[in-house]
Structures are given as structure tokens and as C-alpha cells.
Design a protein around this motif. Sequence first.
Motif, mmCIF file in Angstrom:
data_model
loop_
_atom_site.group_PDB
_atom_site.id
_atom_site.type_symbol
_atom_site.label_atom_id
_atom_site.label_comp_id
_atom_site.label_asym_id
_atom_site.label_seq_id
_atom_site.Cartn_x
_atom_site.Cartn_y
_atom_site.Cartn_z
ATOM 1 N N LEU A 293 16.271 86.444 2.988
ATOM 2 C CA LEU A 293 16.997 86.955 4.156
ATOM 3 C C LEU A 293 17.067 85.858 5.220
ATOM 4 O O LEU A 293 16.044 85.277 5.602
ATOM 5 N N GLU A 294 18.283 85.589 5.714
ATOM 6 C CA GLU A 294 18.491 84.525 6.696
ATOM 7 C C GLU A 294 19.491 84.990 7.752
ATOM 8 O O GLU A 294 20.030 86.091 7.674
ATOM 9 N N ARG A 295 19.745 84.104 8.707
ATOM 10 C CA ARG A 295 20.810 84.309 9.688
ATOM 11 C C ARG A 295 21.607 83.023 9.827
ATOM 12 O O ARG A 295 21.047 81.927 9.792
ATOM 13 N N ASP B 251 16.361 95.159 6.023
ATOM 14 C CA ASP B 251 15.042 94.810 5.472
ATOM 15 C C ASP B 251 14.575 95.876 4.488
ATOM 16 O O ASP B 251 14.077 95.561 3.388
ATOM 17 N N ALA B 252 14.732 97.145 4.867
ATOM 18 C CA ALA B 252 14.302 98.228 3.979
ATOM 19 C C ALA B 252 15.150 98.264 2.719
ATOM 20 O O ALA B 252 14.641 98.505 1.612
ATOM 21 N N GLY C 45 16.667 93.183 10.556
ATOM 22 C CA GLY C 45 16.859 94.372 11.380
ATOM 23 C C GLY C 45 17.999 95.235 10.856
ATOM 24 O O GLY C 45 18.244 95.312 9.645
ATOM 25 N N GLN C 46 18.725 95.866 11.763
ATOM 26 C CA GLN C 46 19.792 96.781 11.387
ATOM 27 C C GLN C 46 21.156 96.132 11.575
ATOM 28 O O GLN C 46 21.344 95.276 12.435
ATOM 29 N N ALA C 47 22.099 96.577 10.744
ATOM 30 C CA ALA C 47 23.483 96.101 10.841
ATOM 31 C C ALA C 47 24.393 97.205 10.327
ATOM 32 O O ALA C 47 23.988 98.040 9.509
#
Length: 453
Positions: A369-371, A313-314, A338-340
Motif C-alpha cells: 500500500l502506497e500513496r 486497509d481492511a 485509510g478510507q477512500a
Amino acid sequence: MSHHYRHGRRCDQREPRCRHPRSLFGRLTLIWLLGLAVVLSVSSWLYLGERGRAARNTVFEHMALDVVTVVALMDSLPASERMASLQRLQRSHYRFVLAPLPEGKPLGEDFAHPAWIRLRDGLAGRPLEIRAALSGDHRHPALYVGTRLADGSPFLVEAMAPLPTTPPARTLAAMAALVVGVILVTLLAVRIATRPLSRLAQAAEALGEDLDRPPLAEEGPVEVRRAAVAFNWMQTRLRGLFAERTRILAAVSHDLQTPITRLRLRAELMDDEMLREKMLADLSAMQALVEEGLAYAESAAAPQEEATLTDLDALAASLVADYTDAGQPVSLAGLSLGQARTRPRTLRRLLGNLIDNALKFGGSAELVLERADKLPVIVVRDHGPGIPEAELDKIFEPFYRLESSRNRESGGTGLGLAIARQLAAALGAELSLRNRAEGGLEARVILGTDLRA
């Protein structure tokens, strides 16, 4: 960019049906199991035949001893008591009768069954004859042994052929355990034999994605080791050829910058303003081509960045802020990822490349941004004319330009998406393009989980 391969050949829809396994594992297993079935069938037939023969021999051996004993008993009894005594001496497989021999096929003196020899020895001095005939209403085959008692009375033994018996439960359980054990050993042996070939096939499929993957283990049977050695040598040669191509492209692109700079200086000194502007425009196009060539060479030859835990996100917000600060129409939408674990500089460069492409050909860009299947997905959308469906795969090829379907005035070198594909491969990500129903192009980056540092 990730590719999906189909392991093994499926049956063709036009074929009526699959009549045999397609994989080597399936074929070897089928051959072993068919051989096992033949061996077990023959072994069972021989075992049951020998078991029946042994049972018959045992019955006839006991019958010979029994006949000798009963004949001696009948000799010692008065004729009036013999019938009652015989009723108590009947057996399950043979019976005693005070009657002459029935009609039947006589068996000669050369009949050499051990029970017959024992019977002749036990009844020496008495007439003895054996005949084969059918007995009873159901006409079952039987053997008849005839002799005479001491007073001359006829004495007959009727021996019925033993009916075939089923193997005991313990024998059946042992055979079933043997079959199951051999099948398991067969599957294990075939799996061990075909595993090196499966690894070779997987390595061949993965080679197109990563030339720097670890070499294939040179182990197993001689033929498999030779194939692995040849495969590793091919991988080394391909890596060298691609490295040489990259070095040539980088060298040519680098060496062209000096003459382009000299031509630009000379063009500035030209008196004809219209000609000077055309020359400078051509030199700018050449300069852009050289810079893209250098960027493509660097993306192919640059060392791998170490993968770290990154706040997606950042990273996306920072990238969009850089473009909006420069006055570019770029927006951010979607959910929080989130983080990855990824390579942040490579990912930032990939997204920047796609955003630049969207701005160049669509006028604006939207980062979403998606999943998908629990994997983070970053989408870059534009509102341009899109790309014909038949050209969506070709557009990733180096120097391939499709200006007829995009904005012709924007130009381009045809290297932007080729660089993006190489960056996606370095991330272990899948990059794909598709036309949006409402217009424009959408680039989807699906971040994978298999990252080597």
C-alpha cells in the motif's frame, strides 16, 4: 485504465520555431486582434488628421477676425505709435509686421479657405495678397498675408503652420479603455465560439475510456449541433457493437460447457489410462478457457457497482488473509491508506485477479500500500521472470499470451490482465505494469477520484 492525452499540438522540436498559434482559439484571437489593430490605426490616423485640420481652421478663422480688427486699429493710430502697439498684439501662431510681402508662392484668387473669404470681406477695398514661403532660420513653412493701411503703409501677417499636437490625456485614456474593452470582448467571443469544439474534443478523448458516458449536449451553432448529433449516434453504435460482441462471447462460452462436460464423462470411460489422462488435461484447459471467457464477458457487461466509502486497509488485509488461509504465499506491506470512495467488490476482484496472475507466473505475491500525489496506490509484486518492455502494453489485449517470457508450464488463457484492465476502468483507476530492477513484475493500481455511482 486511465490514459493521458495531450491537448493541442506542440511545436516539433525539429522545427526552428512556432510562427503562429496552433489552437483554433489562438488563431481566431490573433485574427481578431490584427483586425482590431488595423481598424484602430486607421481610425486614429483619421481622427488625428481631422482634429489637426479642425484646429488649423479654428486658428485661421480667429486670425482673420483679428487681422481685420488690428488693421482698423492701426488706421486709427499715428504712424509713430503703431510699432509699439503691434508688440503688444503679437499672437502665439501669427504675428503682425509693418513690412511688405516677402518672396514666395502666391496663392490665387481661387483660394477658397473660409478664413480667406472672411478676410477679403473684412478688408474690402484694400489690396490683399497671400503667399506661401519658408520662414526663420529653421525654414518652417508659413503663410504671409499682405495688405496696406489707409495711409498706404504696408501691413504683413506672418502665420506659422501649427505644430502637430499630441492628443490630450483624456483622449488617450479613452482610446486605451476602448482597446482593452474590445480585446476582452474578443477573447470572450472567441472562447464562446470555440467552447463547443473543445467539449467535442474532450468527449472524443473520454469515449475510449467509457462508452456509457452521458451523451454530448446537442447545442450551439448549427454546425456544432450536427457534429454533436453525429458523435452521439457514433457512441450509440459503438455501445451496441461492444454489447453484441460481449453477448456473442458469453453465449459461445456458455454453450461450450455442455459438450465439454459430455466429453469429460466419455473420457472417464476410456480404458487406455494414458490417453484418458491426456484427454482430461485437454478438457481441463478448454474448461479454463471457457470460464475465463465468461469472466471477461461478465466484466464487460456487468452493471456498475455503487461507489461507497471503503476502508482500503481492511479490504487489503481481508483479501490477503483469504489467500494465506488457503496456503498461498501472499503478504501485505506498506503504509495505511485509510478510507477512500471506491467500488469495493470490483476493487477486490481486480486485486484478486492481479494476485492470481502473480501466483501463477511468479510463485508468490506481495501486496504493498502506497500513496502517489495524495492518491491511494495498491501495488501487487511477484518474483517471476518479468515481461519484455516492448510487450508491456500488448499484454493487456484479450487472448494475448506471452508464455516465452513467463512460466510456460503455467499456461493461461490470455484474458486475466484484459479482465483486470476492464475492472480498473470501471473503478476510474489507472493500471500499469513495470519490471522491477531486482526482478519480477509490479502491477500498480492508482485509484482516482472521479467515480460515477
